[in-house]
Design a protein around this motif. Structure first.
Motif, PDB file in Angstrom:
ATOM      1  N   LEU A 123       1.823   3.460   7.490  1.00  0.00           N
ATOM      2  CA  LEU A 123       3.312   3.560   8.024  1.00  0.00           C
ATOM      3  C   LEU A 123       3.510   2.601   8.893  1.00  0.00           C
ATOM      4  O   LEU A 123       4.856   1.972   9.025  1.00  0.00           O
ATOM      5  N   ASP A 124       2.573   2.004   9.687  1.00  0.00           N
ATOM      6  CA  ASP A 124       2.524   0.880  10.807  1.00  0.00           C
ATOM      7  C   ASP A 124       2.711  -0.438  10.256  1.00  0.00           C
ATOM      8  O   ASP A 124       3.184  -1.519  11.043  1.00  0.00           O
ATOM      9  N   GLN A 125       2.618  -0.666   8.797  1.00  0.00           N
ATOM     10  CA  GLN A 125       2.645  -1.814   8.260  1.00  0.00           C
ATOM     11  C   GLN A 125       4.010  -2.604   8.627  1.00  0.00           C
ATOM     12  O   GLN A 125       5.012  -1.998   8.145  1.00  0.00           O
ATOM     13  N   ARG A 126       4.045  -3.739   8.792  1.00  0.00           N
ATOM     14  CA  ARG A 126       5.302  -4.441   8.926  1.00  0.00           C
ATOM     15  C   ARG A 126       4.934  -5.870   8.428  1.00  0.00           C
ATOM     16  O   ARG A 126       4.359  -6.399   9.039  1.00  0.00           O
ATOM     17  N   LEU A 127       5.537  -6.312   7.360  1.00  0.00           N
ATOM     18  CA  LEU A 127       6.495  -5.688   6.570  1.00  0.00           C
ATOM     19  C   LEU A 127       6.016  -4.334   5.749  1.00  0.00           C
ATOM     20  O   LEU A 127       5.229  -4.513   5.066  1.00  0.00           O
ATOM     21  N   VAL A 136       0.973  -1.208   0.055  1.00  0.00           N
ATOM     22  CA  VAL A 136      -0.213  -0.024  -0.221  1.00  0.00           C
ATOM     23  C   VAL A 136       0.728   1.036  -0.022  1.00  0.00           C
ATOM     24  O   VAL A 136       1.977   1.325   0.647  1.00  0.00           O
ATOM     25  N   GLY A 137       0.470   2.260  -0.586  1.00  0.00           N
ATOM     26  CA  GLY A 137       1.073   3.635  -0.607  1.00  0.00           C
ATOM     27  C   GLY A 137       0.256   4.620   0.117  1.00  0.00           C
ATOM     28  O   GLY A 137      -0.830   4.340   0.624  1.00  0.00           O
ATOM     29  N   LEU A 138       0.791   5.599   0.440  1.00  0.00           N
ATOM     30  CA  LEU A 138       0.288   6.623   1.357  1.00  0.00           C
ATOM     31  C   LEU A 138      -0.982   7.310   0.636  1.00  0.00           C
ATOM     32  O   LEU A 138      -1.050   7.333  -0.786  1.00  0.00           O
ATOM     33  N   PRO A 139      -2.151   7.548   1.267  1.00  0.00           N
ATOM     34  CA  PRO A 139      -3.008   8.097   0.664  1.00  0.00           C
ATOM     35  C   PRO A 139      -2.687   9.485   0.086  1.00  0.00           C
ATOM     36  O   PRO A 139      -2.055  10.515   0.592  1.00  0.00           O
ATOM     37  N   ARG A 163     -10.705  10.414   7.575  1.00  0.00           N
ATOM     38  CA  ARG A 163      -9.649   9.595   8.582  1.00  0.00           C
ATOM     39  C   ARG A 163      -8.071   9.669   8.069  1.00  0.00           C
ATOM     40  O   ARG A 163      -7.574   8.696   8.350  1.00  0.00           O
ATOM     41  N   HIS A 164      -7.878  10.790   7.616  1.00  0.00           N
ATOM     42  CA  HIS A 164      -6.656  10.704   6.827  1.00  0.00           C
ATOM     43  C   HIS A 164      -5.606  10.386   7.880  1.00  0.00           C
ATOM     44  O   HIS A 164      -4.554   9.701   7.523  1.00  0.00           O
ATOM     45  N   ALA A 165      -5.471  11.320   8.709  1.00  0.00           N
ATOM     46  CA  ALA A 165      -4.126  10.843   9.824  1.00  0.00           C
ATOM     47  C   ALA A 165      -4.235   9.511  10.472  1.00  0.00           C
ATOM     48  O   ALA A 165      -3.285   8.805  10.251  1.00  0.00           O
TER      49      ALA A 165
END
Length: 325
Positions: free
Chosen positions: A290-294, A223-226, A281-283
């Motif tokens: 950003l919290d995705q691991r991996l 996934v990329g950032l919104p 719900r952007h933030a």
């Protein structure tokens, strides 16, 4: 040659990969399999991996030198069973629930060891519905039950979707309206956001899963950032060197435009919902990404490519056909 792995150019051997590619579809959650597949083929060939492509007729062009092409459809696997012979791993893109199990059985019988599935973002939400209505989740379950090593890649929307005309609907008419009028018309222009990943980054995730075993039995959230709608418009304006006006539509007006361009109601509803939800719900959703691991960056070992870079590379899509002299 149709249905034969000796179709053109090279024939994969040990460590070879088969990529499946289908005609563009506007189904919600789908990805541009040709755009992603061509990026993946280039990356695998550069890494020294033999590549074969099982492509529907409209997707046969534009492949890098060294690709072995087989005409056929992964949705009709019985017609092209020989395409699975002699490859180690399959990038399964464009599979259909009605024939996925048959395709996987043929792969297993042919000696395929691993399947990397191009799934969709959020198929787990289908669990709330009766199993007979599942699409992406049904294909994932078929892969998991195939007896083959597997990895699921669940991408956000792909920047290059507009090239093939696949999901999502947002931005799908921008090449035409920007070229002809220098304008973007869409709902949620002010607050709308949508998560996008560059096709080269998505392909790099798939390549990592295909050539190594570190991700076997895992789900990779590619996934990329919104991105805000306005930032995407600014990127296109900067790439083309022209002013791009914006006109805010109501959701109903955007739906009517997209429906007139052949988008099914399901894809329209999901696109409008996501534009509003990622804005509201952007933030929270940025933090989830950003919290995705991996994370995608963890997997590919470099920063993700941005929409500015994508727009600059695809400036011809939006360029004024008759610029002032």
């Amino acid at each position: 040659m149709r249905g034969s792995p000796r179709a053109e150019r090279t024939t994969p051997g040990r460590g070879g990969c088969l990529l499946t590619v289908v005609e563009p579809s506007k189904r919600e959650g789908g990805s541009p399999t040709g755009v992603v597949g061509r990026c993946l083929a280039r990356q695998l060939l550069a890494a020294g991996r033999p590549v074969r492509v099982l492509a529907e007729p409209g997707q046969r062009g534009g492949w890098p030198d060294g690709t072995a092409l087989v005409e056929g459809s992964i949705t009709r696997p019985g017609e092209c069973a020989d395409a699975f012979v002699g490859v180690d791993a399959v990038f399964l893109a464009g599979a259909h629930p009605s024939t996925a199990a048959q395709a996987l059985s043929l792969m297993r019988d042919a000696g395929v060891r691993k399947v990397v599935l191009l799934s969709s973002h959020g198929p787990e939400y289908e669990q709330a519905n009766p199993p007979e209505t599942w699409f992406w989740l049904a294909v994932e379950k078929a892969v998991e039950g195939s007896g083959l090593a597997w990895t699921h890649v669940r991408p956000s929307a792909v920047m290059g979707a507009v090239v093939e005309g696949t999901y999502p609907a947002t931005g799908s008419d921008w090449p035409e309206t920007v070229r002809a009028e220098g304008v973007v018309r869409e709902a949620f222009l002010r607050e709308g956001h949508y998560p996008f990943i560059h096709e080269e980054d998505l392909a790099a995730v798939a390549a990592a899963a295909l050539v190594g075993d570190a991700y076997t039995g895992t789900v990779l959230e590619a996934v990329g950032l919104p991105l805000s709608t306005r930032s995407r418009v600014r990127s296109i304006a900067a790439a083309t060197g022209r002013d791009v006006r914006t006109v805010e539509l109501t959701p109903a007006e955007s739906a009517a435009v997209w429906r007139g361009r052949g988008w099914p109601d399901g894809a329209i509803e999901v696109t409008l919902y996501a534009l509003a939800e990622y804005g509201r719900r952007h933030a929270e959703l940025v933090r989830w990404t950003l919290d995705q691991r991996l994370s995608v960056r963890d997997i590919i070992g470099r920063p993700l490519r941005g929409f500015d870079e994508w727009a600059a590379r695809h400036v011809a899509l939006f360029a004024d056909p008759d610029p002032p002299r």
